[in-house]
Design a protein around this motif. Structure first.
Motif, PDB file in Angstrom:
ATOM      1  N   ARG A   1       0.832  -1.212   0.000  1.00 42.43           N
ATOM      2  CA  ARG A   1       0.000   0.000   0.000  1.00 42.43           C
ATOM      3  C   ARG A   1       0.867   1.263   0.000  1.00 42.43           C
ATOM      4  N   ARG A   2       1.877   1.301   0.875  1.00 35.39           N
ATOM      5  CA  ARG A   2       2.722   2.500   0.973  1.00 35.39           C
ATOM      6  C   ARG A   2       3.491   2.746  -0.323  1.00 35.39           C
TER       7      ARG A   2
ATOM      8  N   ILE B   1       1.521   5.747  -7.503  1.00 36.31           N
ATOM      9  CA  ILE B   1       0.475   5.756  -8.542  1.00 36.31           C
ATOM     10  C   ILE B   1      -0.645   6.769  -8.307  1.00 36.31           C
ATOM     11  N   VAL B   2      -0.668   7.429  -7.142  1.00 32.92           N
ATOM     12  CA  VAL B   2      -1.704   8.447  -6.914  1.00 32.92           C
ATOM     13  C   VAL B   2      -1.519   9.573  -7.938  1.00 32.92           C
ATOM     14  N   GLY B   3      -2.625   9.968  -8.575  1.00 37.83           N
ATOM     15  CA  GLY B   3      -2.579  11.002  -9.607  1.00 37.83           C
ATOM     16  C   GLY B   3      -2.492  10.442 -11.016  1.00 37.83           C
ATOM     17  N   LYS B   4      -2.172   9.153 -11.132  1.00 40.17           N
ATOM     18  CA  LYS B   4      -2.068   8.552 -12.465  1.00 40.17           C
ATOM     19  C   LYS B   4      -3.451   8.222 -13.024  1.00 40.17           C
ATOM     20  N   LYS B   5      -3.532   8.213 -14.360  1.00 39.16           N
ATOM     21  CA  LYS B   5      -4.791   7.926 -15.044  1.00 39.16           C
ATOM     22  C   LYS B   5      -4.633   6.634 -15.839  1.00 39.16           C
ATOM     23  N   ILE B   6      -5.670   5.799 -15.824  1.00 36.83           N
ATOM     24  CA  ILE B   6      -5.608   4.504 -16.498  1.00 36.83           C
ATOM     25  C   ILE B   6      -5.966   4.663 -17.972  1.00 36.83           C
TER      26      ILE B   6
ATOM     27  N   VAL C   1     -10.869   1.738 -17.362  1.00 29.90           N
ATOM     28  CA  VAL C   1     -10.323   2.657 -18.360  1.00 29.90           C
ATOM     29  C   VAL C   1     -10.825   4.088 -18.136  1.00 29.90           C
ATOM     30  N   GLY C   2      -9.856   5.039 -18.135  1.00 26.78           N
ATOM     31  CA  GLY C   2     -10.191   6.451 -18.000  1.00 26.78           C
ATOM     32  C   GLY C   2     -10.199   6.956 -16.567  1.00 26.78           C
ATOM     33  N   ASN C   3     -10.075   6.059 -15.601  1.00 24.12           N
ATOM     34  CA  ASN C   3     -10.138   6.476 -14.193  1.00 24.12           C
ATOM     35  C   ASN C   3      -8.823   7.082 -13.718  1.00 24.12           C
ATOM     36  N   LYS C   4      -8.947   8.107 -12.864  1.00 24.55           N
ATOM     37  CA  LYS C   4      -7.778   8.734 -12.242  1.00 24.55           C
ATOM     38  C   LYS C   4      -7.709   8.310 -10.780  1.00 24.55           C
ATOM     39  N   ILE C   5      -6.510   7.926 -10.313  1.00 25.52           N
ATOM     40  CA  ILE C   5      -6.318   7.420  -8.946  1.00 25.52           C
ATOM     41  C   ILE C   5      -6.136   8.587  -7.976  1.00 25.52           C
ATOM     42  N   THR C   6      -6.911   8.573  -6.892  1.00 28.50           N
ATOM     43  CA  THR C   6      -6.830   9.662  -5.910  1.00 28.50           C
ATOM     44  C   THR C   6      -6.208   9.233  -4.581  1.00 28.50           C
ATOM     45  N   ALA C   7      -6.225   7.927  -4.285  1.00 29.89           N
ATOM     46  CA  ALA C   7      -5.674   7.456  -3.000  1.00 29.89           C
ATOM     47  C   ALA C   7      -5.467   5.944  -3.063  1.00 29.89           C
ATOM     48  N   VAL C   8      -4.596   5.451  -2.176  1.00 29.77           N
ATOM     49  CA  VAL C   8      -4.429   4.003  -1.996  1.00 29.77           C
ATOM     50  C   VAL C   8      -4.561   3.717  -0.508  1.00 29.77           C
ATOM     51  N   GLN C   9      -5.599   2.991  -0.134  1.00 34.52           N
ATOM     52  CA  GLN C   9      -5.888   2.705   1.269  1.00 34.52           C
ATOM     53  C   GLN C   9      -5.761   1.207   1.539  1.00 34.52           C
ATOM     54  N   ARG C  10      -5.789   0.859   2.819  1.00 26.44           N
ATOM     55  CA  ARG C  10      -5.842  -0.548   3.223  1.00 26.44           C
ATOM     56  C   ARG C  10      -6.978  -0.706   4.222  1.00 26.44           C
ATOM     57  N   ARG C  11      -7.840  -1.651   3.971  1.00 23.78           N
ATOM     58  CA  ARG C  11      -8.898  -1.981   4.932  1.00 23.78           C
ATOM     59  C   ARG C  11      -8.694  -3.428   5.332  1.00 23.78           C
ATOM     60  N   GLY C  12      -8.223  -3.641   6.554  1.00 23.04           N
ATOM     61  CA  GLY C  12      -7.845  -5.001   6.937  1.00 23.04           C
ATOM     62  C   GLY C  12      -6.713  -5.449   6.028  1.00 23.04           C
ATOM     63  N   LEU C  13      -6.940  -6.538   5.280  1.00 27.50           N
ATOM     64  CA  LEU C  13      -5.923  -7.027   4.343  1.00 27.50           C
ATOM     65  C   LEU C  13      -6.292  -6.733   2.889  1.00 27.50           C
ATOM     66  N   HIS C  14      -7.299  -5.892   2.661  1.00 31.97           N
ATOM     67  CA  HIS C  14      -7.668  -5.500   1.303  1.00 31.97           C
ATOM     68  C   HIS C  14      -7.022  -4.151   0.956  1.00 31.97           C
ATOM     69  N   ILE C  15      -6.422  -4.076  -0.226  1.00 26.81           N
ATOM     70  CA  ILE C  15      -5.920  -2.795  -0.737  1.00 26.81           C
ATOM     71  C   ILE C  15      -7.032  -2.178  -1.579  1.00 26.81           C
TER      72      ILE C  15
ATOM     73  N   ASP D   1       8.199  -2.964  13.054  1.00 22.69           N
ATOM     74  CA  ASP D   1       9.508  -3.496  12.643  1.00 22.69           C
ATOM     75  C   ASP D   1       9.408  -4.256  11.329  1.00 22.69           C
ATOM     76  N   ALA D   2       8.366  -5.095  11.236  1.00 23.27           N
ATOM     77  CA  ALA D   2       8.191  -5.916  10.032  1.00 23.27           C
ATOM     78  C   ALA D   2       7.922  -5.030   8.809  1.00 23.27           C
ATOM     79  N   ILE D   3       7.181  -3.939   9.002  1.00 26.51           N
ATOM     80  CA  ILE D   3       6.930  -3.011   7.892  1.00 26.51           C
ATOM     81  C   ILE D   3       8.228  -2.299   7.506  1.00 26.51           C
ATOM     82  N   LYS D   4       9.013  -1.914   8.528  1.00 25.30           N
ATOM     83  CA  LYS D   4      10.296  -1.246   8.272  1.00 25.30           C
ATOM     84  C   LYS D   4      11.195  -2.132   7.403  1.00 25.30           C
ATOM     85  N   HIS D   5      11.126  -3.449   7.642  1.00 24.78           N
ATOM     86  CA  HIS D   5      11.946  -4.400   6.871  1.00 24.78           C
ATOM     87  C   HIS D   5      11.179  -4.974   5.678  1.00 24.78           C
ATOM     88  N   ARG D   6      10.049  -4.336   5.361  1.00 25.69           N
ATOM     89  CA  ARG D   6       9.295  -4.611   4.132  1.00 25.69           C
ATOM     90  C   ARG D   6       8.728  -6.020   4.045  1.00 25.69           C
ATOM     91  N   GLY D   7       8.219  -6.501   5.203  1.00 27.32           N
ATOM     92  CA  GLY D   7       7.490  -7.768   5.207  1.00 27.32           C
ATOM     93  C   GLY D   7       8.380  -8.993   5.248  1.00 27.32           C
TER      94      GLY D   7
END
Length: 281
Positions: free
Chosen positions: A15-16, A22-27, A52-66, A219-225
């Motif tokens: 997610r990070r 990719i925030v701000g990019k358009k498909i 197609v045509g969508n612009k990305i405004t944010a990337v969130q995480r809800r539980g384990l869903h991106i 710690d685990a996030i700092k070491h990227r999983g």
């Protein structure tokens, strides 16, 4: 531990990275190679046409869903399962045979979903119907990474339940995103045994468990999983997670514990191996 799900640190790492990138990019275009990860659709086009045509405004995480949020109040939801991998690539990069979905941006390359085993899922849903599609999101418990929680709030929630500690830690209605690996590590750092009853903890033990929970996840996030042979984790730029070399007990039975210099033990608990040190009580 066959095909265990990715846990919070892996999903948050993805997610990070995507949020920065990719925030701000358009498909510009999208392609699905098969129906393997499109379980909510009858045709590939019914999925692709919503991108197609969508612009990305944010990337969130809800539980384990991106959730990749679009300007038009819809979301691209990705559940990585135990084998999915989101990758940022150049348009001209060869397509890996494990690729299931390719999303091409108007500028700066592509986002691809790779999945050899087909445990991941991807779909588009409008803001107002996300809970209809994912009712389990309403039941999610504490998320100590996205919403820091005090040890007293954590303790109050913990003492309301009478269940074994590892069962509690791996229950997403109590705390999100913890599976076998991080549960064992958290309990080691807290000095608590997996089969202790949650309502038997002293206030000092609750503080230790809270500190171990928050510290281990960060710690685990700092070491990227964690990437292990049983469940490889590859980040969006193609690198494996590095926390595996920091695991203190998980997968290390027979090795000497850093704390006691006695061999790390393992027992079967609810059908999977649980790893612990003799000093955990």
């Amino acid at each position: 531990m066959e095909h265990s799900m990715f846990e919070l640190p892996e999903v948050e790492t993805v997610r990070r990275d995507l949020e920065r990138d990719i925030v701000g990019k358009k498909i510009k275009s999208a392609e699905a190679m098969s129906m393997k990860v499109l379980r909510r659709y009858r045709t590939r086009n019914s999925f692709v046409s919503r991108l197609v045509g969508n612009k990305i405004t944010a990337v969130q995480r809800r539980g384990l869903h991106i959730t990749i949020e679009f300007e038009n109040e819809s979301n691209l939801v990705v559940d990585l399962g135990s084998s999915g991998s989101l990758r940022r690539t150049a348009n001209k990069e060869a397509i890996d045979p494990e690729t299931e979905v390719v999303i091409t941006f108007t500028q700066h390359g592509q986002l691809r979903l790779l999945d050899a085993q087909g445990t991941s899922e991807i779909f588009v849903v409008d803001d107002d119907s996300i809970l209809d599609e994912l009712p389990e999101l309403e039941e999610l418990g504490l998320d100590p990474v996205s919403e820091p929680v005090t040890w007293t709030v954590f303790g109050r929630s913990l003492l309301q339940r009478r269940v074994r500690l590892k069962t509690l830690l791996t229950d997403p209605t109590f705390v999100v995103g913890i599976g076998d690996i991080y549960a064992d590590e958290i309990l080691f750092h807290a000095g608590l045994r997996h089969n202790r009853m949650s309502d038997s903890l002293t206030s000092q033990e609750i503080r230790r468990l809270h500190r171990a929970l928050v510290g281990t996840l960060h710690d685990a996030i700092k070491h990227r999983g964690t990437s292990i042979p049983e469940r490889e984790f590859i980040d969006p730029v193609g690198n494996p997670g590095e926390y595996g070399s920091h695991l203190m007990v998980w997968g290390r039975h027979g090795e000497l514990s850093a704390r006691s210099r006695l061999p790390i033990q393992r027992v079967k608990f609810r059908g999977t191996w649980t790893y612990f040190c003799q000093t955990q009580v």
